[in-house]
Motif scaffolding. Structure first.
Motif, PDB file in Angstrom:
ATOM      1  N   TRP A  33       0.963  -1.117   0.029  1.00 42.23           N
ATOM      2  CA  TRP A  33       0.201   0.032  -0.116  1.00 42.23           C
ATOM      3  C   TRP A  33       0.930   1.157  -0.091  1.00 42.23           C
ATOM      4  O   TRP A  33       1.708   1.453   0.779  1.00 42.23           O
ATOM      5  CB  TRP A  33      -0.829   0.142   1.191  1.00 42.23           C
ATOM      6  N   PRO A  34       0.818   2.103  -0.911  1.00 46.71           N
ATOM      7  CA  PRO A  34       1.171   3.294  -1.061  1.00 46.71           C
ATOM      8  C   PRO A  34       0.825   4.376   0.227  1.00 46.71           C
ATOM      9  O   PRO A  34      -0.292   3.861   0.648  1.00 46.71           O
ATOM     10  CB  PRO A  34       1.163   4.051  -2.144  1.00 46.71           C
ATOM     11  N   VAL A  35       1.752   5.070   0.782  1.00 47.57           N
ATOM     12  CA  VAL A  35       1.489   5.949   1.924  1.00 47.57           C
ATOM     13  C   VAL A  35       1.616   7.411   1.656  1.00 47.57           C
ATOM     14  O   VAL A  35       2.324   7.782   0.813  1.00 47.57           O
ATOM     15  CB  VAL A  35       2.529   5.400   3.034  1.00 47.57           C
ATOM     16  N   GLY A  54       3.790  16.856   0.465  1.00 50.62           N
ATOM     17  CA  GLY A  54       4.704  16.173  -0.647  1.00 50.62           C
ATOM     18  C   GLY A  54       3.662  15.215  -1.444  1.00 50.62           C
ATOM     19  O   GLY A  54       2.438  15.330  -1.565  1.00 50.62           O
ATOM     20  N   LEU A  55       4.388  14.279  -2.073  1.00 53.96           N
ATOM     21  CA  LEU A  55       3.471  13.420  -2.996  1.00 53.96           C
ATOM     22  C   LEU A  55       3.547  11.975  -2.227  1.00 53.96           C
ATOM     23  O   LEU A  55       4.246  11.687  -1.184  1.00 53.96           O
ATOM     24  CB  LEU A  55       4.387  13.347  -4.301  1.00 53.96           C
ATOM     25  N   PRO A  56       2.671  11.349  -2.498  1.00 55.30           N
ATOM     26  CA  PRO A  56       2.669   9.618  -2.016  1.00 55.30           C
ATOM     27  C   PRO A  56       3.858   9.145  -2.242  1.00 55.30           C
ATOM     28  O   PRO A  56       4.398   9.195  -3.009  1.00 55.30           O
ATOM     29  CB  PRO A  56       1.329   9.307  -3.036  1.00 55.30           C
ATOM     30  N   GLY A  65      11.884   6.313   5.043  1.00 56.14           N
ATOM     31  CA  GLY A  65      11.570   7.321   4.586  1.00 56.14           C
ATOM     32  C   GLY A  65       9.839   8.055   4.940  1.00 56.14           C
ATOM     33  O   GLY A  65      10.232   9.084   4.987  1.00 56.14           O
ATOM     34  N   VAL A  66       9.023   7.229   5.185  1.00 53.65           N
ATOM     35  CA  VAL A  66       7.778   7.724   5.606  1.00 53.65           C
ATOM     36  C   VAL A  66       8.043   8.440   7.160  1.00 53.65           C
ATOM     37  O   VAL A  66       7.300   9.557   7.207  1.00 53.65           O
ATOM     38  CB  VAL A  66       6.947   6.854   5.655  1.00 53.65           C
ATOM     39  N   ARG A  83      -1.818  13.220   9.716  1.00 59.72           N
ATOM     40  CA  ARG A  83      -2.331  11.679   9.550  1.00 59.72           C
ATOM     41  C   ARG A  83      -1.501  11.154   8.413  1.00 59.72           C
ATOM     42  O   ARG A  83      -0.978  11.677   7.667  1.00 59.72           O
ATOM     43  CB  ARG A  83      -3.737  11.481   9.471  1.00 59.72           C
ATOM     44  N   VAL A  84      -1.473   9.505   8.626  1.00 66.09           N
ATOM     45  CA  VAL A  84      -0.878   8.785   7.702  1.00 66.09           C
ATOM     46  C   VAL A  84      -2.031   8.163   6.960  1.00 66.09           C
ATOM     47  O   VAL A  84      -3.098   7.668   7.794  1.00 66.09           O
ATOM     48  CB  VAL A  84       0.193   7.815   8.498  1.00 66.09           C
ATOM     49  N   LEU A  85      -1.953   7.949   5.549  1.00 66.24           N
ATOM     50  CA  LEU A  85      -2.988   7.276   4.980  1.00 66.24           C
ATOM     51  C   LEU A  85      -2.259   6.333   3.930  1.00 66.24           C
ATOM     52  O   LEU A  85      -1.254   6.447   3.470  1.00 66.24           O
ATOM     53  CB  LEU A  85      -3.866   8.022   3.833  1.00 66.24           C
ATOM     54  N   ALA A  86      -2.784   5.065   4.019  1.00 70.37           N
ATOM     55  CA  ALA A  86      -2.317   3.741   3.089  1.00 70.37           C
ATOM     56  C   ALA A  86      -3.421   3.466   2.128  1.00 70.37           C
ATOM     57  O   ALA A  86      -4.491   3.378   2.607  1.00 70.37           O
ATOM     58  CB  ALA A  86      -1.831   2.720   3.907  1.00 70.37           C
ATOM     59  N   TYR A  87      -2.976   3.273   0.960  1.00 63.39           N
ATOM     60  CA  TYR A  87      -3.930   3.024  -0.038  1.00 63.39           C
ATOM     61  C   TYR A  87      -3.660   1.758  -0.680  1.00 63.39           C
ATOM     62  O   TYR A  87      -2.787   1.491  -0.928  1.00 63.39           O
ATOM     63  CB  TYR A  87      -3.929   4.072  -1.151  1.00 63.39           C
TER      64      TYR A  87
END
Length: 142
Positions: A33-35, A54-56, A65-66, A83-87
């Motif tokens: 999952w990209p973050v 920034g960018l995902p 890195g995250v 917040r952090v989101l994961a897709y």
């Protein structure tokens, strides 16, 4: 006891430590999952579109890195929610698989529930955040 904003997974737990955040980021990365990282000073429940930091972050295998981007966002916006989101894109569209807060302001003023009565005595409710009474950039002053 002061109530805190409840937003995303883990919101009823104590705030996560950086080590716990890194473990959740690793979980997301292990699932492919990209973050992305987002921030806001208007946490209204219907404000689902926060400002992106920034960018995902695609194609990462380690959470370092995250975590560096989280630290940079926190430094730039010390009084914002972060917040952090994961897709999960397996279904051919961007679906939020995981979302959780990694920073909240030291003082959260809360929300007002306003009730109005309309035709036929119908009740309508509106949630207003006290923070939005101040202009952007002046909310959550220390």
């Amino acid at each position: 006891m002061t109530m805190q904003l409840r937003h995303g997974a883990f919101s009823y737990l104590p705030d996560l430590t950086d080590d716990e955040i890194a473990l959740q980021v690793r979980y997301a990365l292990d699932h492919g999952w990209p973050v992305s990282i987002e921030h806001t000073d208007d946490p209204h429940p219907r404000n689902i579109y926060w400002e992106m930091w920034g960018l995902p972050l695609f194609d990462l295998i380690e959470p370092d890195g995250v975590m560096a981007e989280i630290a940079a966002c926190r430094g730039a916006f010390p009084r914002h929610y972060v917040r952090v989101l994961a897709y999960d894109a397996r279904l051919g569209r961007q679906t939020t698989a995981l979302s959780f807060l990694v920073q909240r302001p030291a003082h959260e003023p809360g929300f007002e529930l306003a009730r109005t009565e309309g035709a036929g005595r119908a009740q309508a409710y509106q949630v207003k955040t006290y923070a939005a009474a101040a202009p952007p950039g002046e909310r959550y002053a220390d």
